[in-house]
Design a protein around this motif. Sequence first.
Motif, short mmCIF file in Angstrom:
data_model
loop_
_atom_site.label_atom_id
_atom_site.label_comp_id
_atom_site.label_asym_id
_atom_site.label_seq_id
_atom_site.Cartn_x
_atom_site.Cartn_y
_atom_site.Cartn_z
N PHE A 52 0.85 -1.19 0.00
CA PHE A 52 0.00 0.00 0.00
C PHE A 52 0.88 1.23 0.00
O PHE A 52 0.63 2.21 0.67
N HIS A 171 -8.88 -0.14 6.97
CA HIS A 171 -7.76 -1.00 6.54
C HIS A 171 -6.43 -0.39 7.00
O HIS A 171 -5.57 -1.08 7.55
N GLU A 172 -6.27 0.91 6.78
CA GLU A 172 -5.01 1.55 7.17
C GLU A 172 -4.83 1.52 8.69
O GLU A 172 -3.72 1.31 9.19
N HIS A 175 -3.38 -1.58 9.84
CA HIS A 175 -1.92 -1.60 9.83
C HIS A 175 -1.36 -0.95 11.10
O HIS A 175 -0.31 -1.36 11.61
N GLU A 206 -1.64 -7.81 4.70
CA GLU A 206 -2.74 -7.05 4.08
C GLU A 206 -4.09 -7.68 4.38
O GLU A 206 -5.07 -6.98 4.66
N HIS A 270 -1.02 -8.15 -1.86
CA HIS A 270 -2.19 -7.81 -1.04
C HIS A 270 -3.22 -8.93 -0.96
O HIS A 270 -4.11 -8.88 -0.13
#
Length: 301
Positions: A52, A171-172, A175, A206, A270
């Motif tokens: 990403f 999603h971020e 992380h 991912e 991913h």
Amino acid sequence: MELNERADIDTSQIEDGRGSGGGGGIGGLPIGGGGLAGIVVTLIVALVGGYFGISGLSGPGGESTGQPLTQCSDDAQKLQVLECRNGLYVTSIQNYWAKQFPESFGEQYQPARTHLFSGNVRTACGAADSGVGPFYCPADSKVYIDLTFYQVLAKQLGAPGEFAQPYVLAHEYGHHVQNVLGTEAEMRRRQERDPGSANQESVKLELQADCYAGAWAHSAANTTDKDGDKIFTSLTDADIQEGIQTAGQIGDDALQGRGGGEVNPEQFTHGTSEQRQKWFRVGWESGDPTRCDTFKAGAVS
Ligand SMILES: [Zn+2]
């Protein structure tokens, strides 16, 4: 999907680093024909070839700084403004993790800011431009996004649904959860020991972030602001399906196919569309982040 206009955005968690003009909202974001096409080409390369964006960053890093989102204080208007809605998504995602993280992992959650940028940005992970798409930098614990990415997502990547936006942010933040837990650092050590496993390790990281996004989605309708006001007044399964659709549109196989080349699973970083949808669903259906163990032997084949 509807947001509660009385809900407070935690603007302390958003840095606005976009140009000197700053705001602009939906109408102020550039929608250039040729420019957008340029963004798409680089984005796809980065999404396929990088993490990403992370490994695609280059050049001198630095400290990203920005202004608070002052334009998001007007109750009546704020939800018309793209960055304010995104600010509220960030509030929902982080308030979810503040509560869930200790329950699931027995540790305190550490908040992470989202940094809005336009064009390019210096981060502790290196310099980046919009072409890399949204990304998380473990070295400064910030989520970076150029909000024009949502136009790419809607127009070029086939994910126009509104829930695509909180899915990308969740999603971020997935992380970030991996960073706080040390999952990301462990993965990097394994990649260094065995470079041949690097892409497969990246896929697992991912897919886990997708699963964490799903876990947030499971509880999103119940998330509240600091006063206890609900953040979403309406969030249906149909909305969540838009998140699943988005996961399907940005699988490595879908992106590679759309890029015009042959689909080459060895280059996947991913996960396929099917894998991304599957792991989002694992999080969404269980609501249990501890079920997101993509690193367990055999979990991802
Ligand atoms: Zn990611």
